[in-house]
Design an enzyme around this catalytic site. Structure first.
Site, PDB file in Angstrom:
ATOM      1  N   ASN A   9       6.387  19.959  14.314  1.00 22.85           N
ATOM      2  CA  ASN A   9       6.789  19.350  15.431  1.00 22.85           C
ATOM      3  C   ASN A   9       7.659  20.356  16.085  1.00 22.85           C
ATOM      4  O   ASN A   9       8.667  20.651  15.607  1.00 22.85           O
ATOM      5  CB  ASN A   9       7.198  17.934  15.378  1.00 22.85           C
ATOM      6  CG  ASN A   9       8.211  17.441  16.591  1.00 22.85           C
ATOM      7  OD1 ASN A   9       7.805  17.997  17.583  1.00 22.85           O
ATOM      8  ND2 ASN A   9       9.302  16.690  16.269  1.00 22.85           N
ATOM      9  N   LYS A  11       9.033  20.709  18.973  1.00 20.29           N
ATOM     10  CA  LYS A  11      10.070  20.203  19.823  1.00 20.29           C
ATOM     11  C   LYS A  11      10.317  21.148  21.032  1.00 20.29           C
ATOM     12  O   LYS A  11       9.077  21.707  21.215  1.00 20.29           O
ATOM     13  CB  LYS A  11      11.407  20.188  19.064  1.00 20.29           C
ATOM     14  CG  LYS A  11      11.269  19.164  17.872  1.00 20.29           C
ATOM     15  CD  LYS A  11      12.494  18.915  17.205  1.00 20.29           C
ATOM     16  CE  LYS A  11      12.416  17.953  16.030  1.00 20.29           C
ATOM     17  NZ  LYS A  11      13.460  17.408  15.465  1.00 20.29           N
ATOM     18  N   HIS A  94       8.936   9.251  19.005  1.00 13.59           N
ATOM     19  CA  HIS A  94       9.948  10.297  18.090  1.00 13.59           C
ATOM     20  C   HIS A  94      11.318   9.679  18.410  1.00 13.59           C
ATOM     21  O   HIS A  94      11.740   9.337  19.703  1.00 13.59           O
ATOM     22  CB  HIS A  94       9.817  11.597  18.696  1.00 13.59           C
ATOM     23  CG  HIS A  94      10.599  12.563  17.466  1.00 13.59           C
ATOM     24  ND1 HIS A  94      11.850  12.830  17.859  1.00 13.59           N
ATOM     25  CD2 HIS A  94      10.217  13.134  16.569  1.00 13.59           C
ATOM     26  CE1 HIS A  94      12.372  13.582  16.786  1.00 13.59           C
ATOM     27  NE2 HIS A  94      11.348  13.773  15.853  1.00 13.59           N
ATOM     28  N   GLU A  96      13.989  11.281  19.003  1.00 17.30           N
ATOM     29  CA  GLU A  96      14.653  11.954  19.856  1.00 17.30           C
ATOM     30  C   GLU A  96      14.367  11.387  21.349  1.00 17.30           C
ATOM     31  O   GLU A  96      15.003  11.454  22.450  1.00 17.30           O
ATOM     32  CB  GLU A  96      14.505  13.450  19.837  1.00 17.30           C
ATOM     33  CG  GLU A  96      15.095  13.990  18.680  1.00 17.30           C
ATOM     34  CD  GLU A  96      14.755  15.420  18.050  1.00 17.30           C
ATOM     35  OE1 GLU A  96      13.597  15.984  18.696  1.00 17.30           O
ATOM     36  OE2 GLU A  96      14.977  15.547  17.115  1.00 17.30           O
ATOM     37  N   GLU A 166      10.612   8.570   9.872  1.00 16.07           N
ATOM     38  CA  GLU A 166      11.606   9.750   9.991  1.00 16.07           C
ATOM     39  C   GLU A 166      13.251   9.198  10.008  1.00 16.07           C
ATOM     40  O   GLU A 166      13.609   8.590  10.970  1.00 16.07           O
ATOM     41  CB  GLU A 166      11.310  10.691  11.109  1.00 16.07           C
ATOM     42  CG  GLU A 166      10.182  11.147  11.119  1.00 16.07           C
ATOM     43  CD  GLU A 166      10.181  12.385  11.977  1.00 16.07           C
ATOM     44  OE1 GLU A 166       9.970  13.444  11.563  1.00 16.07           O
ATOM     45  OE2 GLU A 166      10.372  12.255  13.145  1.00 16.07           O
ATOM     46  N   GLY A 172      16.876  17.052  11.332  1.00 12.47           N
ATOM     47  CA  GLY A 172      17.588  18.397  11.636  1.00 12.47           C
ATOM     48  C   GLY A 172      18.899  18.440  11.477  1.00 12.47           C
ATOM     49  O   GLY A 172      19.816  19.262  11.637  1.00 12.47           O
ATOM     50  N   SER A 212      14.035  17.252   7.634  1.00 10.37           N
ATOM     51  CA  SER A 212      14.533  18.339   6.774  1.00 10.37           C
ATOM     52  C   SER A 212      13.498  18.463   5.893  1.00 10.37           C
ATOM     53  O   SER A 212      14.083  18.760   4.800  1.00 10.37           O
ATOM     54  CB  SER A 212      15.923  17.978   6.585  1.00 10.37           C
ATOM     55  OG  SER A 212      17.036  17.946   7.411  1.00 10.37           O
TER      56      SER A 212
HETATM   57  P1  PGA Z   1      13.408  18.357  11.074  1.00 10.23           P
HETATM   58  O1  PGA Z   1      12.787  17.604  12.238  1.00 10.23           O
HETATM   59  O2  PGA Z   1      12.339  18.704   9.930  1.00 10.23           O
HETATM   60  O3  PGA Z   1      13.935  19.559  11.683  1.00 10.23           O
HETATM   61  O4  PGA Z   1      14.234  17.667  10.662  1.00 10.23           O
HETATM   62  C1  PGA Z   1      11.670  16.678  11.884  1.00 10.23           C
HETATM   63  C2  PGA Z   1      11.238  15.797  13.095  1.00 10.23           C
HETATM   64  O5  PGA Z   1      12.188  15.457  14.006  1.00 10.23           O
HETATM   65  O6  PGA Z   1       9.912  15.324  13.325  1.00 10.23           O
END
Ligand code: PGA
Length: 250
Positions: A9, A11, A94, A96, A166, A172, A212
């Site tokens: 992903n 982003k 997601h 976010e 998640e 992140g 992560s």
């Molecule tokens: P990350 O993000 O691996 O940077 O923690 C995962 C995601 O939001 O899909």
């Protein structure tokens, strides 16, 4: 045996020229994997990603879509538009998007239905906040999100959904759920699916872990009983690192 699905992903990162170079590098590094490889890229990179990934084992997805097919929704992109350029996957719900763009369980449900109606495969994200985890509400939150997202969907489509568990506190932040905690959370999602849709669907449905994930923890996470791969943010931005995650079992 369920397959392992590793999705990146990106982003809001990467420009078209970077996309082309990245996929040229990645395709060489992952060509021998038996795992499914997906890259979910920004809208402006989709065309370049699709062109560059042709003839490779890399599949391309978007990161969001609107549930309506067309109309007065300035700035939005529909499932039909994505399908028209041969996009195969789309991330739905997601955290976010839920957090910053007011997505609700209801819009997530509409988007899952619209994605299937247009021949796209949804990657549904669910996950709890740190506060919910600390109040022992994680299981309740993620099973409810799953139930509402799949509500009213034809039974034969349920196991075509890829679910990404998640935990929001792990996205992140560099904090990864322990493999036991992630596996247990995913087992609880699978049990909910079993209750609602039966053994066959529950045993087939792909449930990923995200938050992560990196090359140093991918193997431990992905070799647990119920984690069927990962949705990878930050660590998917560098082809060599993402390739190590994809090739975790080589
Ligand atoms: P990350 O993000 O691996 O940077 O923690 C995962 C995601 O939001 O899909």
């Amino acid at each position: 045996m369920r397959r392992k699905v590793i999705a990146g992903n990106w982003k809001m990162n990467m420009l078209p020229n970077e996309t082309i170079g990245y996929i040229e590098s990645l395709s060489k590094l992952v060509k021998d994997t038996e795992n499914e490889v997906i890259l979910c890229v920004p809208y402006t990179d989709l065309f370049y990603a699709l062109m560059t990934a042709q003839g490779t084992n890399i599949k391309i997805g978007a990161q969001n879509m609107h549930f309506e097919e067309k109309g007065a929704y300035t700035g939005e992109i529909s499932a039909k538009m994505l399908k028209s350029i041969n996009v195969e996957y789309v991330i739905i719900g997601h955290s976010e998007r839920r957090q910053y763009f007011a997505e609700t369980d209801e819009t997530v449900n509409k988007k899952i239905k619209a994605s299937f109606a247009n021949g796209l495969n949804p990657i549904l994200c669910v996950g709890e906040t740190l506060e919910q985890r600390e109040s022992a509400l994680a299981e309740e939150v993620i099973t409810k999100q799953t139930r509402l997202a799949l509500d009213g969907l034809d039974d034969e489509l349920i196991d075509k959904v890829i679910i990404a568990y998640e935990p929001i506190w792990a996205i992140g932040t560099g904090k990864t759920a322990t493999s036991d905690d992630a596996n247990n959370a995913i087992k609880s999602i699978r049990n909910e699916i079993r209750k609602l849709y039966g053994d066959k669907v529950a045993d087939n449905i792909i449930i990923q872990y995200g938050g992560s994930v990196k090359s140093s923890n991918a193997k431990e996470l992905f070799e647990t009983s119920d984690i069927d791969g990962g949705l990878v943010g930050g660590a998917s931005l560098v082809p060599e690192e993402f390739a190590k995650i994809v090739n975790f079992n080589n």
